[in-house]
Design an enzyme around this catalytic site. Structure first.
Site, PDB file in Angstrom:
ATOM      1  N   CYS A  63     -13.223 -50.828 -26.279  1.00  0.00           N
ATOM      2  CA  CYS A  63     -11.727 -52.573 -25.422  1.00  0.00           C
ATOM      3  C   CYS A  63     -10.574 -51.837 -25.660  1.00  0.00           C
ATOM      4  O   CYS A  63      -9.709 -52.695 -24.939  1.00  0.00           O
ATOM      5  CB  CYS A  63     -11.278 -52.898 -26.973  1.00  0.00           C
ATOM      6  SG  CYS A  63     -10.324 -51.832 -28.463  1.00  0.00           S
ATOM      7  N   CYS A 105     -19.557 -59.528 -28.081  1.00  0.00           N
ATOM      8  CA  CYS A 105     -19.866 -57.839 -27.823  1.00  0.00           C
ATOM      9  C   CYS A 105     -20.882 -57.056 -28.652  1.00  0.00           C
ATOM     10  O   CYS A 105     -20.436 -56.080 -28.303  1.00  0.00           O
ATOM     11  CB  CYS A 105     -18.251 -57.717 -26.642  1.00  0.00           C
ATOM     12  SG  CYS A 105     -18.435 -58.644 -26.017  1.00  0.00           S
ATOM     13  N   CYS A 113     -16.429 -57.757 -32.033  1.00  0.00           N
ATOM     14  CA  CYS A 113     -16.293 -59.344 -31.910  1.00  0.00           C
ATOM     15  C   CYS A 113     -18.001 -59.583 -31.396  1.00  0.00           C
ATOM     16  O   CYS A 113     -18.494 -58.515 -31.013  1.00  0.00           O
ATOM     17  CB  CYS A 113     -15.479 -59.540 -30.243  1.00  0.00           C
ATOM     18  SG  CYS A 113     -13.720 -59.305 -30.445  1.00  0.00           S
ATOM     19  N   CYS A 170     -10.866 -59.849 -21.232  1.00  0.00           N
ATOM     20  CA  CYS A 170     -10.601 -60.299 -22.412  1.00  0.00           C
ATOM     21  C   CYS A 170     -10.054 -58.984 -23.646  1.00  0.00           C
ATOM     22  O   CYS A 170      -9.638 -59.887 -24.663  1.00  0.00           O
ATOM     23  CB  CYS A 170     -12.139 -60.563 -23.088  1.00  0.00           C
ATOM     24  SG  CYS A 170     -12.086 -61.138 -24.578  1.00  0.00           S
ATOM     25  N   CYS A 171     -10.873 -57.786 -23.708  1.00  0.00           N
ATOM     26  CA  CYS A 171      -9.819 -57.118 -24.772  1.00  0.00           C
ATOM     27  C   CYS A 171      -8.584 -57.139 -24.262  1.00  0.00           C
ATOM     28  O   CYS A 171      -7.855 -56.584 -25.479  1.00  0.00           O
ATOM     29  CB  CYS A 171     -10.880 -55.898 -24.062  1.00  0.00           C
ATOM     30  SG  CYS A 171     -12.893 -55.989 -25.030  1.00  0.00           S
TER      31      CYS A 171
END
Length: 237
Positions: free
Chosen positions: A223, A200, A197, A116-117
């Site tokens: 990240c 998280c 984010c 995702c990062c």
């Protein structure tokens, strides 16, 4: 000159420089080339952003909107950029086609936060940094983990990364903000010492490292936009 040697020389040259002096030299360093600042507009970001505004308000400032940030961060980014008079803030978003292909439901962070990062931060940043020889970060040794031995200048892939606040303490950060009467991110007052984010990020407890609220309970504190020996930093590696 090899980038590693250039970074070491600049770190030695500026070992006793204050942060604004280091910034001025870095922004005008022909050996490094064009330099951008990468800012999360997070908990302590206002310090470097204010310094940049005092030196050259036209300095490119890259802000990555992962599309999972707190609404307070988006509002703070707009208001702070206007307050400081920054004229080249570049709001970068993830590639739309890549999002539809790899995270159409927006749940990738639940089962693969690294992926995702990469999708929402690392890849957009790499595109945004095209053409720059260096970039400025707000990382500090007091953040703990992999940042405890952070140098002022470092080689990062094909660029020089500049960390003007590497040696700063929490007291120095707070004093600078107070002295210049700068607005802090509103979530700081709610216990968020480091802000990323929304899914998280959690508040930080007393005595914890500033980044303890990021990816809480996971072996992950970075990240992925920061590298060591070509690999994304994780945990205290």
């Amino acid at each position: 000159m090899p980038l590693k040697e250039l970074a070491e020389r600049r770190a030695l040259l500026h070992r006793k420089s204050d942060a604004p002096t280091l910034l001025r030299h870095a922004l005008d360093d022909a050996s490094i080339g064009p330099v951008a600042m990468v800012s999360s507009f997070g908990a302590d970001s206002v310090v470097l952003l204010h310094m940049i505004s005092e030196i050259d308000r036209a300095t490119p400032v890259i802000f990555i909107d992962t599309e999972m940030l707190f609404e307070a961060t988006l509002t703070y980014q707009r208001e702070l950029a206007e307050t400081l008079g920054l004229t080249d803030v570049r709001v970068i978003a993830p590639n739309r086609a890549a999002l539809l292909e790899r995270d159409v439901d927006g749940i990738l962070h639940h089962f693969d936060p690294d992926a995702c990062c990469a999708l929402r931060k690392t890849e957009p940043l790499e595109r945004a940094l095209d053409g720059f020889g260096g970039w400025i970060t707000g990382r500090k040794r007091i953040d703990g983990g992999a940042r405890k031995s952070l140098p002022l200048f470092e080689k990062s892939e094909r660029r020089i990364k500049i960390n003007p606040l590497a040696a700063w303490t929490a007291q120095q950060v707070g004093d600078y903000i107070t002295h210049h009467d700068l607005p802090r991110h509103p979530l700081v007052a709610q216990g968020f010492a480091s802000i990323g984010c929304q899914p998280c990020t959690t508040p930080t407890g007393a005595g914890e490292d500033p980044r303890a609220g990021r990816w809480r309970g996971q072996d992950k504190t970075e990240c992925g936009i920061h590298f060591a020996q070509g690999k994304p930093l994780r945990g205290a590696a």
